[in-house]
Structures are given as C-alpha cells and as structure tokens.
Design an enzyme around this catalytic site. Structure first.
Site, PDB file in Angstrom:
ATOM      1  N   HIS A 199      -6.300  -5.649  -0.718  1.00 12.82           N
ATOM      2  CA  HIS A 199      -7.500  -4.945  -1.171  1.00 12.82           C
ATOM      3  C   HIS A 199      -8.741  -5.804  -0.923  1.00 12.82           C
ATOM      4  CE1 HIS A 199      -4.728  -2.925  -4.312  1.00 12.82           C
ATOM      5  NE2 HIS A 199      -5.123  -1.978  -3.482  1.00 12.82           N
ATOM      6  N   CYS A 250      -7.537  -6.900 -11.196  1.00  6.18           N
ATOM      7  CA  CYS A 250      -6.704  -5.699 -11.143  1.00  6.18           C
ATOM      8  C   CYS A 250      -5.975  -5.410 -12.445  1.00  6.18           C
ATOM      9  CB  CYS A 250      -5.726  -5.774  -9.983  1.00  6.18           C
ATOM     10  SG  CYS A 250      -4.590  -7.101 -10.106  1.00  6.18           S
TER      11      CYS A 250
HETATM   12  C1  CIR Z   1       0.497  -3.155  -5.228  1.00  5.68           C
HETATM   13  O1  CIR Z   1       0.969  -3.512  -4.151  1.00  5.68           O
HETATM   14  O2  CIR Z   1      -0.087  -2.091  -5.368  1.00  5.68           O
HETATM   15  C2  CIR Z   1       0.673  -4.059  -6.436  1.00  5.68           C
HETATM   16  N1  CIR Z   1       1.899  -4.771  -6.328  1.00  5.68           N
HETATM   17  C3  CIR Z   1      -0.485  -5.031  -6.543  1.00  5.68           C
HETATM   18  C4  CIR Z   1      -1.781  -4.350  -6.821  1.00  5.68           C
HETATM   19  C5  CIR Z   1      -2.892  -5.319  -7.043  1.00  5.68           C
HETATM   20  N2  CIR Z   1      -4.087  -4.632  -7.352  1.00  5.68           N
HETATM   21  C6  CIR Z   1      -5.302  -5.115  -7.138  1.00  5.68           C
HETATM   22  O3  CIR Z   1      -5.468  -6.180  -6.601  1.00  5.68           O
HETATM   23  N3  CIR Z   1      -6.328  -4.360  -7.502  1.00  5.68           N
END
Ligand code: CIR
Length: 255
Positions: A159, A247
């Site tokens: 992201h 996140c």
């Molecule tokens: C994913 O791959 O969606 C989750 N394991 C990690 C999401 C992390 N989110 C973020 O950095 N906003």
C-alpha cells in the site's frame, strides 16, 4: 473529541495474507502487541471504539483498509483482496452513526492503506489493491468537499502507507524507490534508514507524540533528531502479516 476505531485480533490471524514467507504467525503475540498499541492511543487521549474480532476474516485487525473518513463523509472501501471484502459491515455501521456514508462500487477497488491524508490534501496510491476506477470514485467524493487528490503510483509495496507515512501536516517518512516520488513534490520527504529497509512504520498521535516501530531504531533516532517526540512500539507480529501502525486504526474527529 478524537476517536480511534480498532478491531481485535482473531485466532484466524495465523492465516492472514502475506506477500512473503516467514515463520508461522502467532495470534496471541499479535493480540498482546495490539493491546499495547490500543493502550498507547488511549494514553494519547483518543476515545477507543473497539469492534469485536471476526474469526471469518484473518486480516480484519487491519481496520484502516475498510474505510476512509474525509470531511464528514465515511467512504466504505472495496478491497482489492476479495477475501477482505466481508470485513466492512460492522465498520460501516460504526461510522454511519456519525458520518454520511458512501461506498466504493465495482469495478472500483480501494484499500484504505492507499489513502494518505496530509495537510488538507489526499494522496491515493495506485497499487495492486487500489485501481484507477476506485481512485476516480474517491476523487469524485473529495471534489464535492474541495479536497485536492493526487494519485501516487506504488511500484514496490503493498500500500502507499506501507512506505509513505505522514509525520505531521507537511512531512512524510518514505522508503526510497517504492513509489513515484514526483507525486509527493509538495511534501517534505524524510527517508527511512537504509539499514532498516521497509521496517519502519510511524503514526502521529493527537498529543504530539509520534509512534514508531521499535525494530527501526536508526530511523527513530533520525526522527528524534529532527525534533519528533518518538515513542517506540513493538508490533513485529502484525508487521509479519504486512501491517504497519496506521493500518491498525481508523482515527477521526467526532463530528
Ligand atoms: C493484507 O495483505 O491485506 C494484510 N495482511 C495487511 C494489510 C495491511 N494494511 C495496511 O497497511 N493498511
């Protein structure tokens, strides 16, 4: 009043999505680290709203990806990861009690981790998770609020906010060569220490302190020398599932 919406760590966290491989994920350790994170937000004066953990969704602790609050509008996201799309209903409900709500519709995809708000502007990462159509839908909403939107191509990260983190109203902490930095030309760019490639995440808190991941001490030192009031925090198990500090919450001012 400033609030932070967070969500508990389910046992199914061990099946969270991850880009690389590594030792098996440990849900108990992630829960413990998440507890410290929530306590730190609380100590900074945020009112915490905790949404119950969801065993059906291993990644649901990464609540930032499910919605974005811009002005008095909550935009419910549509993740580029289909397995994450069922995470949104309780988050949408929590936000709908405060904000007018709108939803990213197909074929748009948008993960909240790609949306960075800084100094009254919005920067959106075009990434594996967020497509042009999703960005256009968000930009149309922002246009009605007079909020400028800049697209940032994300080359080498999950992201935008995996590698570009707001520090205050004008500066961002960035991992070199990860995004189209030309798009960030109006911001002051500070770089993560080379020896800590992709380890650092940061989150400015309402009381002026800056949360910084404990596994990036050289970067934390650089930030402290630049005048930030750094608070280290260990969220290594959440980072092992590709998460960072932003996140784990949706932070907003109560209307
Ligand atoms: C994913 O791959 O969606 C989750 N394991 C990690 C999401 C992390 N989110 C973020 O950095 N906003």
């Amino acid at each position: 009043m400033d609030s932070a919406l967070v969500r508990g760590v389910p046992d199914s966290f061990i099946d969270a999505l991850r880009g690389g491989s590594g030792p098996a994920l440990d849900a108990d350790l992630a829960r413990e680290q998440h507890g410290v994170y929530v306590a730190l937000l609380e100590s900074a004066g945020y009112a915490i709203e905790a949404v119950a953990a969801d065993e059906r969704h291993p990644d649901s602790v990464f609540v930032e990806d499910t919605a974005v609050v811009v002005g008095l509008t909550a935009v419910v996201a549509r993740s580029g990861a289909p397995t994450r799309r069922g995470e949104t209903p309780p988050i949408a409900a929590a936000l709908a009690s405060r904000f007018s709500t709108t939803t990213i519709e197909p074929p748009g995809t948008l993960d909240g981790g790609d949306v960075m708000q800084i100094g009254g502007s919005v920067y959106v990462g075009r990434s594996r998770r967020t497509n042009r159509n999703g960005i256009d839908q968000l930009a149309a909403i922002c246009a009605t609020l007079d909020i400028p939107v800049t697209t940032v191509d994300v080359h080498d990260a999950l992201h935008l906010k995996s590698v570009v983190l707001p520090l205050d109203d004008e500066a961002v902490l960035t991992t070199p060569n990860s995004v189209d930095e030309q798009a960030l030309k109006d911001l002051l760019i500070l770089y993560e220490a080379e020896s800590e490639h992709r380890r650092c995440s940061a989150l400015p808190m309402r009381d002026g302190r800056l949360m910084v991941t404990a596994n990036a001490p050289a970067t934390a030192d650089m930030l402290a020398k630049a005048g930030y009031s750094v608070v280290p925090i260990d969220v290594s198990e959440l980072q092992a599932a590709d998460g960072g500090l932003t996140c784990l919450s949706i932070v907003f001012r109560e209307p």
